[in-house]
Design a protein around this motif. Sequence first.
Motif: not given
Length: 392
Positions: A219-237
Amino acid sequence: MALKTLKDLDLKGKKVLMRADFNVPLKNGSITDDTRIQAALPTIKYILEQGGALILMSHLGRPKDGPTPEFSLKPVAERLGELLGDSVAMAPDCIGAEVEKLAAELAPGKVLLLENVRFYKEETKNDPDFAGKLAALGDVYVNDAFGTAHRAHASTEGVAKLLPSGAGYLIEKEVEAFAPLLSNPQKPMVAVIGGAKVSSKIGVLETLLPNCASLIIGGGMTYTFLKAQGYQIGNSLLEEDYLDTAKQLLQKAEAAGVEVILPVDHVVAAEFSETAAAEPVDSTDVPEGKIGMDVGPKTLDKIRPVIAGAKTVIWNGPMGVFEFKNFEAGTKAVAEMIADCGGITIVGGGDSVAATNQFNLADKMSHVSTGGGASLEFLEGRTLPGIAALEA
Ligand SMILES: Nc1ncnc2c1ncn2[C@@H]1O[C@H](COP(=O)(O)OP(=O)(O)O)[C@@H](O)[C@H]1O
Ligand SMILES: O=C(OP(=O)(O)O)[C@H](O)COP(=O)(O)O
């Protein structure tokens, strides 16, 4: 923990001030899932049968700028009236002279619903004066808002100190349902956490770690975690302030030997809209300008065996924007995996319950809780302020 309950209160001829959690999902002003209203009915009916005049209060959503029509509880008054077969009066406010008059004139057996308590910032600040104004409307206080019991707010905690108080049937039922999990959880336990309330729930994950074999984040939780790992998250939450918390949680999980499953593919959209086209993305990175709306099929393949092997599954927070048909597949698939896993399954949260109902899976879950954040905090063994205030 012994609680004061409805049975400890004299309700006959009294003005009964009751806090419910009527924070229901709405679409274009219509209620899409009335589980939380239905769940409050046993307490409401009991109070009316005992001859109480019932003054109901609740929040709806998270209004930031005072009274706003989209956060009005009017649709709830209408739905509740239909369910009770008697009209429910809607107050124009939750405090003030006009509301005091309506409350004073309310006859036994009748119901008045106050307007959204969060139209006042004093509610979430648990302001004593505001709690006093609410308390002045009633002779006794009943709290049945399990979904909001983790908030120490004026209507959930402050008022309980000012009036004779008791827990309603829903709070009693929820506490009982969670008891076996607290005393003897069947392991392995898997937590499935998604949804949009990153800041509310990210802290809870840490305390879940010691009891979990795996933590599935979607869900929306995902992108804070992915960004914290250095991934690109576009305009996600994204909740920027929680990037460090997310990073630390992943480190703690690794140190504790807890497997964390994060999405490795996505379904994205160019805009956050019901009519947006669903675009599959076979990569952990979300392309620039796109919004991650759902988990992809490779992610579901990773989640499937983990849930199938669980003896207890706790699920809070949809895996995607399930309200939009084009982005419901991930939430539906995970809900089905949970329903079929054969272990103890606990679903919590207004939207997760709405999703479970949307996919006709409620009957297949061990417990469908009206609280998401509340059930997570309760399962961690934290004292919920709204419940602690009702201790005998
Ligand atoms: N990828 C996403 N981006 C934005 N919002 C999302 C995403 N995935 C899920 N959501 C939203 O999260 C909301 C539910 O979150 P939350 O309130 O935390 O769950 P619950 O009510 O079950 O506790 C839903 O309205 C859903 O559309
Ligand atoms: O919907 C709720 O919580 P949930 O989404 O965790 O189930 C409750 O009504 C609490 O709302 P809040 O998280 O705005 O305090």
